[in-house]
Design a protein around this motif. Structure first.
Motif, PDB file in Angstrom:
ATOM      1  N   MET A   1       0.610  -1.120  -0.083  1.00 16.32           N
ATOM      2  CA  MET A   1      -0.486   0.154  -0.332  1.00 16.32           C
ATOM      3  C   MET A   1       0.477   1.342   0.190  1.00 16.32           C
ATOM      4  N   PHE A   2       0.129   2.242  -0.656  1.00 19.81           N
ATOM      5  CA  PHE A   2       0.679   3.385  -0.969  1.00 19.81           C
ATOM      6  C   PHE A   2       0.179   4.319   0.192  1.00 19.81           C
ATOM      7  N   ALA A   3       0.479   5.807   0.412  1.00 18.96           N
ATOM      8  CA  ALA A   3      -0.147   6.620   0.992  1.00 18.96           C
ATOM      9  C   ALA A   3       0.154   7.330   0.447  1.00 18.96           C
ATOM     10  N   VAL A   4      -0.965   8.903   0.585  1.00 17.73           N
ATOM     11  CA  VAL A   4      -0.602  10.171   0.465  1.00 17.73           C
ATOM     12  C   VAL A   4      -1.532  10.856   1.417  1.00 17.73           C
ATOM     13  N   VAL A   5      -1.434  11.911   1.768  1.00 16.46           N
ATOM     14  CA  VAL A   5      -2.058  12.951   2.509  1.00 16.46           C
ATOM     15  C   VAL A   5      -1.371  14.340   2.435  1.00 16.46           C
ATOM     16  N   VAL A   6      -2.115  14.926   1.715  1.00 13.74           N
ATOM     17  CA  VAL A   6      -2.375  16.650   0.857  1.00 13.74           C
ATOM     18  C   VAL A   6      -3.210  17.663   2.260  1.00 13.74           C
ATOM     19  N   THR A   7      -2.196  18.389   2.127  1.00 14.96           N
ATOM     20  CA  THR A   7      -2.990  19.217   2.703  1.00 14.96           C
ATOM     21  C   THR A   7      -3.159  20.928   2.075  1.00 14.96           C
ATOM     22  N   LEU A   8      -4.673  21.756   1.145  1.00  8.40           N
ATOM     23  CA  LEU A   8      -4.668  22.452   0.615  1.00  8.40           C
ATOM     24  C   LEU A   8      -5.096  23.062   1.114  1.00  8.40           C
ATOM     25  N   ASN A   9      -4.717  24.236   1.150  1.00  8.75           N
ATOM     26  CA  ASN A   9      -4.969  25.626   1.043  1.00  8.75           C
ATOM     27  C   ASN A   9      -6.326  26.546   0.129  1.00  8.75           C
ATOM     28  N   PHE A  10      -7.262  27.323   0.667  1.00  7.10           N
ATOM     29  CA  PHE A  10      -8.116  28.207   0.255  1.00  7.10           C
ATOM     30  C   PHE A  10      -8.339  29.685   0.682  1.00  7.10           C
ATOM     31  N   ASP A  11      -8.994  30.265  -0.284  1.00  9.73           N
ATOM     32  CA  ASP A  11      -9.649  31.489   0.299  1.00  9.73           C
ATOM     33  C   ASP A  11     -10.665  31.264   0.740  1.00  9.73           C
ATOM     34  N   PRO A  12     -11.040  30.663   2.294  1.00 13.32           N
ATOM     35  CA  PRO A  12     -12.991  30.618   2.240  1.00 13.32           C
ATOM     36  C   PRO A  12     -13.758  31.354   1.863  1.00 13.32           C
ATOM     37  N   ALA A  13     -13.320  32.381   1.172  1.00 15.58           N
ATOM     38  CA  ALA A  13     -14.323  33.407   0.292  1.00 15.58           C
ATOM     39  C   ALA A  13     -14.946  32.092  -1.212  1.00 15.58           C
ATOM     40  N   THR A  14     -13.819  31.375  -1.489  1.00 20.52           N
ATOM     41  CA  THR A  14     -14.403  30.524  -2.456  1.00 20.52           C
ATOM     42  C   THR A  14     -14.282  29.135  -2.279  1.00 20.52           C
ATOM     43  N   GLU A  15     -15.329  29.222  -1.113  1.00 20.68           N
ATOM     44  CA  GLU A  15     -15.325  27.427  -0.721  1.00 20.68           C
ATOM     45  C   GLU A  15     -16.772  27.384  -1.711  1.00 20.68           C
ATOM     46  N   ASP A  16     -17.731  27.574  -2.050  1.00 21.69           N
ATOM     47  CA  ASP A  16     -18.502  27.755  -2.988  1.00 21.69           C
ATOM     48  C   ASP A  16     -18.495  27.138  -4.414  1.00 21.69           C
ATOM     49  N   GLU A  17     -17.017  27.384  -4.975  1.00 19.28           N
ATOM     50  CA  GLU A  17     -16.621  27.377  -5.890  1.00 19.28           C
ATOM     51  C   GLU A  17     -15.506  26.448  -5.997  1.00 19.28           C
ATOM     52  N   PHE A  18     -15.037  26.615  -4.933  1.00 17.69           N
ATOM     53  CA  PHE A  18     -13.840  24.728  -4.394  1.00 17.69           C
ATOM     54  C   PHE A  18     -14.253  23.713  -4.403  1.00 17.69           C
ATOM     55  N   MET A  19     -15.365  23.839  -3.025  1.00 19.64           N
ATOM     56  CA  MET A  19     -15.619  22.434  -2.987  1.00 19.64           C
ATOM     57  C   MET A  19     -16.168  21.644  -3.603  1.00 19.64           C
ATOM     58  N   PRO A  20     -17.133  22.062  -5.117  1.00 20.32           N
ATOM     59  CA  PRO A  20     -17.880  21.040  -5.406  1.00 20.32           C
ATOM     60  C   PRO A  20     -16.914  19.930  -6.168  1.00 20.32           C
ATOM     61  N   LEU A  21     -15.740  21.218  -6.630  1.00 22.30           N
ATOM     62  CA  LEU A  21     -14.777  20.241  -8.221  1.00 22.30           C
ATOM     63  C   LEU A  21     -14.080  19.473  -6.813  1.00 22.30           C
ATOM     64  N   MET A  22     -13.822  19.341  -5.366  1.00 27.50           N
ATOM     65  CA  MET A  22     -12.798  18.918  -4.607  1.00 27.50           C
ATOM     66  C   MET A  22     -13.848  17.642  -4.283  1.00 27.50           C
ATOM     67  N   ARG A  23     -15.030  17.341  -3.867  1.00 29.69           N
ATOM     68  CA  ARG A  23     -16.185  15.948  -3.589  1.00 29.69           C
ATOM     69  C   ARG A  23     -15.453  15.300  -5.568  1.00 29.69           C
ATOM     70  N   GLU A  24     -15.794  16.409  -6.099  1.00 30.96           N
ATOM     71  CA  GLU A  24     -15.802  15.871  -8.106  1.00 30.96           C
ATOM     72  C   GLU A  24     -14.705  15.172  -7.621  1.00 30.96           C
ATOM     73  N   ASN A  25     -14.069  15.224  -7.385  1.00 32.82           N
ATOM     74  CA  ASN A  25     -12.008  14.393  -7.606  1.00 32.82           C
ATOM     75  C   ASN A  25     -12.046  13.506  -6.914  1.00 32.82           C
ATOM     76  N   VAL A  26     -12.801  13.604  -5.523  1.00 31.30           N
ATOM     77  CA  VAL A  26     -12.848  12.665  -4.859  1.00 31.30           C
ATOM     78  C   VAL A  26     -13.541  11.767  -5.178  1.00 31.30           C
TER      79      VAL A  26
END
Length: 105
Positions: A1-26
């Protein structure tokens, strides 16, 4: 097994744009890539503008394949202007301990 841990930071004001894209990638990664065994998206209301990802893959090659998939490349291009920080760490030796209660949950 191989693990990857990622922390991404973004401007909280862009959450409505960022999170749907993130969820779709997951979703696309977990459901379309047989080499991906786990992909957790973690957030905390006390840390707006931050996501933590925990991903496990069959091996490092499966992760490299992930980075070349159309859904990942589209996600990466779409959030490029939104991400203000990125920390990616990989782990080669991963011990998996199945939950003995999983069948009863």
């Amino acid at each position: 097994m191989f693990a990857v841990v990622v922390t991404l930071n973004f401007d909280p004001a862009t959450e409505d744009e960022f999170m749907p894209l993130m969820r779709e990638n997951v979703r696309a990664t977990f459901h379309n890539e047989p080499g991906c065994h786990q992909f957790d998206l973690c957030t905390d209301p006390d840390r707006p503008g931050e996501v933590f990802l925990y991903e496990t893959y069959e091996d490092a090659a499966a992760f490299q394949t992930h980075l070349k998939t159309p859904h990942f490349l589209a996600f990466d291009a779409a959030v490029q202007h939104l991400v203000t920080g990125r920390d990616v760490r990989t782990f080669v030796n991963v011990s998996v301990h199945p939950n003995p209660n999983a069948a009863t949950q």
